[in-house]
Enzyme design. Sequence first.
Site, short mmCIF file in Angstrom:
data_model
loop_
_atom_site.label_atom_id
_atom_site.label_comp_id
_atom_site.label_asym_id
_atom_site.label_seq_id
_atom_site.Cartn_x
_atom_site.Cartn_y
_atom_site.Cartn_z
N TYR A 156 94.46 65.07 -7.90
CA TYR A 156 93.06 65.41 -7.63
C TYR A 156 92.90 65.97 -6.23
O TYR A 156 91.84 65.86 -5.63
CB TYR A 156 92.17 64.18 -7.87
CG TYR A 156 92.27 63.71 -9.31
CD1 TYR A 156 91.92 64.58 -10.34
CD2 TYR A 156 92.75 62.45 -9.63
CE1 TYR A 156 92.03 64.20 -11.66
CE2 TYR A 156 92.86 62.06 -10.96
CZ TYR A 156 92.50 62.94 -11.97
OH TYR A 156 92.60 62.57 -13.29
N HIS A 208 86.69 65.02 -10.15
CA HIS A 208 86.87 63.57 -10.06
C HIS A 208 85.92 62.96 -9.03
O HIS A 208 86.30 62.04 -8.29
CB HIS A 208 88.33 63.24 -9.73
CG HIS A 208 88.88 62.14 -10.58
ND1 HIS A 208 88.89 60.82 -10.19
CD2 HIS A 208 89.43 62.15 -11.83
CE1 HIS A 208 89.43 60.08 -11.15
NE2 HIS A 208 89.75 60.86 -12.15
MG MG Z 1 88.29 63.01 -15.57
#
Ligand code: MG
Length: 413
Positions: A156, A208
């Site tokens: 992420y 995220h």
């Molecule tokens: Mg997700």
Amino acid sequence: MVRIEDINVYETAPEGINLTVVKLVTSEPGLFGFGCATFAYRHESVRHVIEEYLLPLLRGRDVSAVEQIWHLVHHNAYWRNGPIENNALAGIDTALWDIKGKMAGMPLYQLFGGKHREGVPVYRHADGRDADEICDNIRKFREQGISTIRCQCGGYGGTYGTAPSTAPDGSPDGAYLDSRSYMRDTLKLFGEIRSRFGFDIGLCHDVHERLAPVDAVTFAKEMEPFRLFFLEDALPLEQIDWLRRLRRLTTTPLAYGELFNNPAEWRSLIAERLIDYIRVHMTQIGGITPARKLQIFAEQFGVRTAWHGPGDMSPFAHAANIHLDLAAHNFGIQEWSGTEPPNSVIQDLSGPKDALLDVFPGMPVFRKGYVYPNDTPGLGVGFNEKEAARYPCGKPVVRWTQTRGADGTLVAP
Ligand code: MG
């Protein structure tokens, strides 16, 4: 009348991720159902709720009353909708649907109204340290027939390990995210992917929840030229009121909902058409029963489904997703985490490893971009207790949720 006789809870981690399995045993010899009650990071709490509270509540009840039992459990502790209770309830609810299918002699999608399509198109995650590695992984997925792919720079974004030199003195080691470089790197990556692969490939990206709301608005606008399939979780759960502003200002399709566990969280988002894809985590909202209601509700507003399908749910939940997908007219796409150990996409896509398949025989299978359920009655997935016992669960302190911003402030994971 067929009654609930016993509820067994099993914990297993064939891929190193804690999975919780519920086996609901009935008064009819040989008739039982399986469900997923996985809350990987609090798994012993879910077991405790099922064994200490739900078994005494449910023993002796009629297995055919799926809706009634859902309401009974949902309201039994008075306070409701928490992740521990909802995952425990999902385990029971999914097992009851599995039993319902077995009693009817039908796979679940038949009980939901039958198929809209023969297979379920799925998307996969192409991760990597740089554009070359990510594009290599995209190529491998395309060779497998996958036409929609989620792309991320190094998970992420951000760095993992020792605190960066730009953080204040004394900052702890861990995951750090500099939102400016994350946005810059991601825009560059998507430019690179489009220049190499063109626009015939569907691309997703998952923020995220890691951006400040105003940065999320800018980022979603800057991603517009890349024509995403969807942008996921652009805002932190606590800031969903910003969705109205985000919606007004960008044409990038928005996907949201994997953290939801209460209908109050999705109702206005869908009714006001603030999102394009609802992607709740089936067990986190309490099972198949509420997921079907949500899917049918979303259909009225042109919002499509993209159920959460990560590694931290068991094949019973993946199978439930697939049955729901087949029977949903407003199906969008399905996230599919496959049967390889997590992150193996970076190293090797040569073929599935066996651990998950050994423990969960009959789990849905992937072929050329589509996933197909097993067509036997119920969920169609079995459970090998002996194999499961070979993979004990761990109880480590959860670290990936401890992400920090550039100055060391904890941010949403
Ligand atoms: Mg997700």
